[in-house]
Scaffold this motif. Sequence first.
Motif, PDB file in Angstrom:
ATOM      1  N   ARG A   1       0.806  -1.218   0.000  1.00 32.62           N
ATOM      2  CA  ARG A   1       0.000   0.000   0.000  1.00 32.62           C
ATOM      3  C   ARG A   1       0.837   1.264   0.000  1.00 32.62           C
ATOM      4  O   ARG A   1       0.486   2.263  -0.630  1.00 32.62           O
ATOM      5  CB  ARG A   1      -0.935  -0.007   1.217  1.00 32.62           C
ATOM      6  N   ASP A   2       1.966   1.282   0.711  1.00 35.44           N
ATOM      7  CA  ASP A   2       2.784   2.493   0.805  1.00 35.44           C
ATOM      8  C   ASP A   2       3.907   2.542  -0.221  1.00 35.44           C
ATOM      9  O   ASP A   2       4.812   3.381  -0.115  1.00 35.44           O
ATOM     10  CB  ASP A   2       3.358   2.646   2.214  1.00 35.44           C
ATOM     11  N   ASN A   3       3.884   1.641  -1.211  1.00 32.06           N
ATOM     12  CA  ASN A   3       4.820   1.664  -2.341  1.00 32.06           C
ATOM     13  C   ASN A   3       6.280   1.601  -1.902  1.00 32.06           C
ATOM     14  O   ASN A   3       7.129   2.360  -2.383  1.00 32.06           O
ATOM     15  CB  ASN A   3       4.589   2.904  -3.210  1.00 32.06           C
TER      16      ASN A   3
ATOM     17  N   LYS B   1      11.921   2.204  -2.421  1.00 32.29           N
ATOM     18  CA  LYS B   1      13.182   1.633  -1.949  1.00 32.29           C
ATOM     19  C   LYS B   1      13.906   0.809  -3.014  1.00 32.29           C
ATOM     20  O   LYS B   1      15.142   0.804  -3.052  1.00 32.29           O
ATOM     21  CB  LYS B   1      12.920   0.750  -0.727  1.00 32.29           C
ATOM     22  N   ALA B   2      13.147   0.103  -3.865  1.00 34.50           N
ATOM     23  CA  ALA B   2      13.782  -0.799  -4.829  1.00 34.50           C
ATOM     24  C   ALA B   2      13.619  -0.342  -6.268  1.00 34.50           C
ATOM     25  O   ALA B   2      14.089  -1.023  -7.188  1.00 34.50           O
ATOM     26  CB  ALA B   2      13.198  -2.212  -4.681  1.00 34.50           C
ATOM     27  N   ASN B   3      12.960   0.813  -6.486  1.00 30.90           N
ATOM     28  CA  ASN B   3      12.749   1.356  -7.835  1.00 30.90           C
ATOM     29  C   ASN B   3      12.082   0.339  -8.764  1.00 30.90           C
ATOM     30  O   ASN B   3      12.468   0.176  -9.930  1.00 30.90           O
ATOM     31  CB  ASN B   3      14.074   1.823  -8.450  1.00 30.90           C
ATOM     32  N   VAL B   4      11.086  -0.350  -8.236  1.00 37.19           N
ATOM     33  CA  VAL B   4      10.343  -1.340  -9.001  1.00 37.19           C
ATOM     34  C   VAL B   4       8.980  -0.762  -9.354  1.00 37.19           C
ATOM     35  O   VAL B   4       8.296  -0.197  -8.494  1.00 37.19           O
ATOM     36  CB  VAL B   4      10.174  -2.650  -8.201  1.00 37.19           C
TER      37      VAL B   4
ATOM     38  N   PHE C   1       0.425  -5.350  -6.477  1.00 37.06           N
ATOM     39  CA  PHE C   1       0.064  -3.960  -6.715  1.00 37.06           C
ATOM     40  C   PHE C   1       0.708  -3.084  -5.642  1.00 37.06           C
ATOM     41  O   PHE C   1       0.800  -3.471  -4.480  1.00 37.06           O
ATOM     42  CB  PHE C   1      -1.452  -3.762  -6.664  1.00 37.06           C
ATOM     43  N   ALA C   2       1.134  -1.908  -6.038  1.00 42.28           N
ATOM     44  CA  ALA C   2       1.705  -0.941  -5.091  1.00 42.28           C
ATOM     45  C   ALA C   2       0.959   0.372  -5.197  1.00 42.28           C
ATOM     46  O   ALA C   2       0.504   0.768  -6.279  1.00 42.28           O
ATOM     47  CB  ALA C   2       3.196  -0.732  -5.363  1.00 42.28           C
ATOM     48  N   GLY C   3       0.821   1.051  -4.059  1.00 37.92           N
ATOM     49  CA  GLY C   3       0.092   2.311  -4.027  1.00 37.92           C
ATOM     50  C   GLY C   3       1.000   3.516  -4.078  1.00 37.92           C
ATOM     51  O   GLY C   3       1.730   3.733  -5.045  1.00 37.92           O
ATOM     52  N   ASP C   4       1.017   4.281  -2.986  1.00 36.56           N
ATOM     53  CA  ASP C   4       1.788   5.519  -2.936  1.00 36.56           C
ATOM     54  C   ASP C   4       2.233   5.740  -1.496  1.00 36.56           C
ATOM     55  O   ASP C   4       1.608   5.255  -0.551  1.00 36.56           O
ATOM     56  CB  ASP C   4       0.937   6.693  -3.423  1.00 36.56           C
TER      57      ASP C   4
ATOM     58  N   LYS D   1      -4.522   4.542  -6.810  1.00 33.77           N
ATOM     59  CA  LYS D   1      -3.538   3.966  -7.714  1.00 33.77           C
ATOM     60  C   LYS D   1      -3.667   2.447  -7.784  1.00 33.77           C
ATOM     61  O   LYS D   1      -3.587   1.851  -8.869  1.00 33.77           O
ATOM     62  CB  LYS D   1      -2.123   4.365  -7.273  1.00 33.77           C
ATOM     63  N   ILE D   2      -3.880   1.810  -6.651  1.00 37.92           N
ATOM     64  CA  ILE D   2      -4.058   0.351  -6.638  1.00 37.92           C
ATOM     65  C   ILE D   2      -5.334  -0.033  -7.372  1.00 37.92           C
ATOM     66  O   ILE D   2      -5.354  -1.000  -8.150  1.00 37.92           O
ATOM     67  CB  ILE D   2      -4.076  -0.172  -5.188  1.00 37.92           C
TER      68      ILE D   2
END
Length: 375
Positions: A10-12, A17-20, A72-75, A85-86
Amino acid sequence: MQTLVICIDRDNDLGEKANVITPLIGREDNIDAAVKLATADPEDSDSNTIFGGVNVLDELLAKGLDAQIITFAGDKNVGVISDQKISAQLDAFLSENEITNAIFISDGAEDETLIPIVQSRIKIDSVKRIVVKQSANLESTYYILKNALNDPKISQTFFVPLGLAALIYAIFLLARYPEGAIIGISAAIGMYMLYRGFNLDQPFALLREKMKDSFYEGQMTFVTYTIAAILGVIATMIGAVTLWQYYITGGSWYYGIVTLITVFINVTIWWYVIAILFADIGKMVDQKISESFTIKEISPALFIIAIGLLFWGASTYILSVSAFTGDTTSNELSLQYFVYSVVGAILIALLGIKISMTSPSPEKLPKKGKGKTKK
């Protein structure tokens, strides 16, 4: 594909951190992303969530079921922005793939707040929470607390009020007015508690995202919102200085709390009205450029002017009958101002209602290039 194993960040942390970039579809992509995240931050639990999802996927495939894993990742602004975003990523994936059911993988209650959003789009058969095993000795407890305080979401809630109180106290000591420190600290902590209590961080996060988008897209709202913010700060400073002058000369015991609040409103109301009008004008200019503007957009500006007129008239009358003046002529004149302001506000509001009811909405306007018949 029938079963979808869904992992949520959820917090991306994957992006920060990993630029994914998400969504991550497939076993290999998810394992690579989890390894990158674990390498960048071995203490982040999201990598364990992905590995847990991969484990569930392998179990489903071993049973001969048609399954796939996706993350899925959010922000970093957890809340409305991250959830939107998710949701957008999930909608895009479901529009291209036929999914009948899903298994939800999470690392705690924060990610599980997305369950209703996912469940509104697809049937969830199971929810699995990945819990990292920890030893229960005192050293581990200290380690957990230390890392919790290093978490920005926790440290901002815990350290900001304490730091703000210490800073205000230091300022009043330098000003040789330690008695005012209690007032300043109480006001600052009270404002912070109201800010957190009303969950105002979400609107401010949305405003920040909107300002960033308007800046990169070259919209007028970036300039007018900036002007509105500057005018708001100026209005607050003018009101605070005026209020402080009356407070130190007579105090709240002489004027009364209501009167002092009325002073603040009376000297700042038109500054705030002009600031809001600037923000609204920028929005109308952008709508005009995008050809979505209608006369209906003028209605909010008229209502703001009507409200400003009401507050100005009412505050002027209250001040005239308070301890500020005892002149009967001034009282009668201020009463006339109040009556005129009420009548003017009603007329302006009726004009706004008339415009709002008679003008067509943007979606009903004819668009260029449509509706033309070939000759």
